[in-house]
Design an enzyme around this catalytic site. Structure first.
Site, mmCIF file in Angstrom:
data_model
loop_
_atom_site.group_PDB
_atom_site.id
_atom_site.type_symbol
_atom_site.label_atom_id
_atom_site.label_comp_id
_atom_site.label_asym_id
_atom_site.label_seq_id
_atom_site.Cartn_x
_atom_site.Cartn_y
_atom_site.Cartn_z
ATOM 1 N N GLU A 177 0.826 -1.226 0.000
ATOM 2 C CA GLU A 177 0.000 0.000 0.000
ATOM 3 C C GLU A 177 0.852 1.265 0.000
ATOM 4 O OE1 GLU A 177 -3.050 -0.281 3.055
ATOM 5 O OE2 GLU A 177 -4.053 -1.890 1.974
ATOM 6 N N GLU A 236 -5.457 -8.555 -0.265
ATOM 7 C CA GLU A 236 -6.169 -8.240 0.983
ATOM 8 C C GLU A 236 -7.638 -8.038 0.649
ATOM 9 O OE1 GLU A 236 -4.653 -5.298 3.731
ATOM 10 O OE2 GLU A 236 -2.598 -5.713 3.108
HETATM 11 O O1 AHR Z 1 -4.970 -5.995 7.015
HETATM 12 C C1 AHR Z 1 -4.859 -4.867 7.823
HETATM 13 C C2 AHR Z 1 -4.189 -3.691 7.118
HETATM 14 O O2 AHR Z 1 -5.020 -3.249 6.089
HETATM 15 C C3 AHR Z 1 -2.890 -3.988 6.417
HETATM 16 O O3 AHR Z 1 -1.789 -3.878 7.265
HETATM 17 C C4 AHR Z 1 -2.829 -2.922 5.371
HETATM 18 O O4 AHR Z 1 -2.112 -3.338 4.237
HETATM 19 C C5 AHR Z 1 -4.283 -2.625 5.067
HETATM 20 O O5 AHR Z 1 -4.528 -1.270 5.077
#
Ligand code: AHR
Length: 495
Positions: free
Chosen positions: A173, A292
């Site tokens: 990110e 994610e």
């Molecule tokens: O999964 C939790 C967080 O969400 C992770 O660390 C990040 O990559 C995302 O914003």
């Protein structure tokens, strides 16, 4: 009772599924690592300090790959802190989650845990506070056989053979202002390209994931993808997608229509990849690592009040309810519908932190979302096949003409079993579904379902088994699909 039709045509193949679509994620965050997978001294832990009850639940999920060690955490992480003798490892402040990291667990221990659960590592490198040099050193440490500084260091740490890590993420990110060392698309694109080059020169067999936008609401979304890809296109294999969904307004029809949001997001990122492909006159195709995805909103208020610098705090501990399980089932269907381009995906995360598995000091248990993930991962291996659904639709606050039923089928690798995943998001009416299969003769086996629960029912420490699937016989012909239900229809394919 509503009527609907579903037709499965074996010639309408979407793709052979890459099993890594059923990946998950463990970050050094909250109680994911410490007290989640690792709790030395706990009566449920083994000789290496790993929770046996957690290992058992993870093994049942048949998780093929686990992303590690972050997440936001990786953007300030020195991987060297987590290898070698434990008593020499530094205790550090983690500025991603404002906690104290003891480094008792690093890649050595995590690999040991992965061996116990039968999964591979998807390793993320720090491109936030660090850069290409540390990334290529880590590849050399992990994957080079021996005779060089970093590979010999690994061997001196008791790991004679290389780890052989195949899948690597180029940071996390990096468009986020919350990220340590956040970057503009130009800055990230250049650094990621150089890191990728060095990493692949060190080990040409690895596959690399470049960071896409943190979510589809980022101000740079779109421009980020095309700019980054213009730099990294020749060196990487995947671009990442991240998105979390929630129901803070208690509007379940809209919440269950978030599959459409995911669908639209995937189509857009595929288009960004293919635009750059065309601009570059390239023969290579960049695929998607949706590394994610999950529901995440229940814990946000609690977490906003947490004290800083604790060790393994209760953070991101969403307690999932039945409607969350329905959406997770729908999101799995969406990923499978795009399995030609979404080759990898990670349910974020795996234990205690926005997770299907929770622990306390006495036990581990499966949250509601554990079950659709279990079903997809175990019965969804093989080839994804389109299911044409003919049913009524509804308008949600976000999407128009949302079909009540959502479905995809998977033909097993040996072509002996067919599984049809079906979500019914009609909250008030059951469906009588006429099933047709073109080009296949099917013998019904079983109908696994999650149905009949209050939408807000949860599994927690007091009632760990309140919400779970049941199995009944599947009959020939019409299938009865209950209102608000997740369904797994299993058939034998007759020769
Ligand atoms: O999964 C939790 C967080 O969400 C992770 O660390 C990040 O990559 C995302 O914003």
């Amino acid at each position: 009772m509503q009527k609907a039709g579903m037709s499965i045509d074996v010639n309408k193949k979407i793709s052979k599924i890459d099993e890594r679509i059923y990946g998950s994620f463990i970050e050094h965050l909250g109680r994911a690592v410490y007290e989640g997978i690792y709790q030395p001294g706990n009566p449920n832990s083994d000789e290496d300090g790993f929770r046996k009850d957690v290992i058992e639940l993870v093994r049942k999920l048949n998780v093929p790959i686990v992303r590690y060690p972050g997440g936001n955490f990786v953007s300030g992480y020195n991987w060297e802190d987590g290898v070698g003798p434990k008593d020499k490892r530094p205790v550090r402040l983690d500025l991603a989650w404002f906690t104290t990291e003891t480094n008792e667990v690093g890649m050595q221990e995590f690999q040991k845990w992965l061996d116990k659960v039968g999964a591979d590592m998807m390793m993320a490198v720090n491109l936030g506070t660090r850069g290409p040099d540390n990334a290529r050193n880590l590849v050399e440490y992990a994957n080079y056989p021996g005779g060089t500084y970093w590979s010999e260091l690994r061997r001196s740490h008791g790991k004679e053979k290389p780890y052989g890590i195949k899948t690597w993420c180029l940071g996390n990110e990096m468009d986020g202002p919350w990220q340590m060392g956040g970057k503009t698309p130009e800055e990230y694109g250049r650094i990621a390209a150089e890191a990728a080059k060095l990493m692949k020169w060190t080990d040409p067999d690895i596959e690399l994931v470049a960071c896409g936008s943190s979510n589809s609401h980022m101000p740079t979304y779109g421009k980020w993808e095309t700019t980054v890809l213009s730099h990294v296109y020749d060196y990487v294999d995947f671009i990442s997608m991240h998105e979390y969904y929630g129901n803070p307004d208690d509007d379940t029809p809209t919440f269950l229509s978030e599959t459409e949001t995911m669908d639209k997001f995937i189509k857009a990122v595929v288009a960004f990849c293919d635009t750059v492909k065309a601009e570059k006159h390239s023969d290579r195709t960049i695929n998607i690592s949706f590394d994610e995805w999950n529901v995440w909103y229940h814990s946000k208020e609690h977490d906003s009040k947490l004290e800083k610098w604790g060790k393994a705090p209760h953070r991101l501990e969403d307690v999932y309810n039945f409607e969350d399980a329905l959406l997770v089932g729908g999101l799995l269907i969406t990923l499978l519908k795009h399995s030609d381009r979404v080759r990898m995906a990670c349910l974020a995360q795996l234990v205690n932190v926005i997770a299907p598995i929770m622990t306390d000091d006495e036990k581990a248990w499966a949250q509601t979302i554990y079950y659709p993930y279990l079903h997809a991962s175990n019965y969804g291996r093989g080839t994804a096949i389109c299911v044409d659904v003919d049913c009524a639709t509804y308008d949600s606050r976000k999407h128009r003409n949302v079909p009540y039923l959502d479905s995809v089928a998977v033909l097993s690798e040996n072509a002996e079993d067919l599984t049809v995943f079906v979500l019914n998001r009609n909250l008030t009416e059951d469906m009588d579904v006429v099933m047709k299969a073109e080009g296949l003769s099917l013998e019904p086996v079983e109908h696994i379902s999650m149905e009949g629960f209050d939408l807000k029912a949860v599994n927690d420490a007091q009632t760990p088994d309140a919400v779970k699937p049941t199995t009944k016989a599947l009959k020939d012909g019409n299938v009865h699909v209950s209102k608000a239900s997740w369904n797994v229809l299993r058939y034998k394919v007759c020769k």
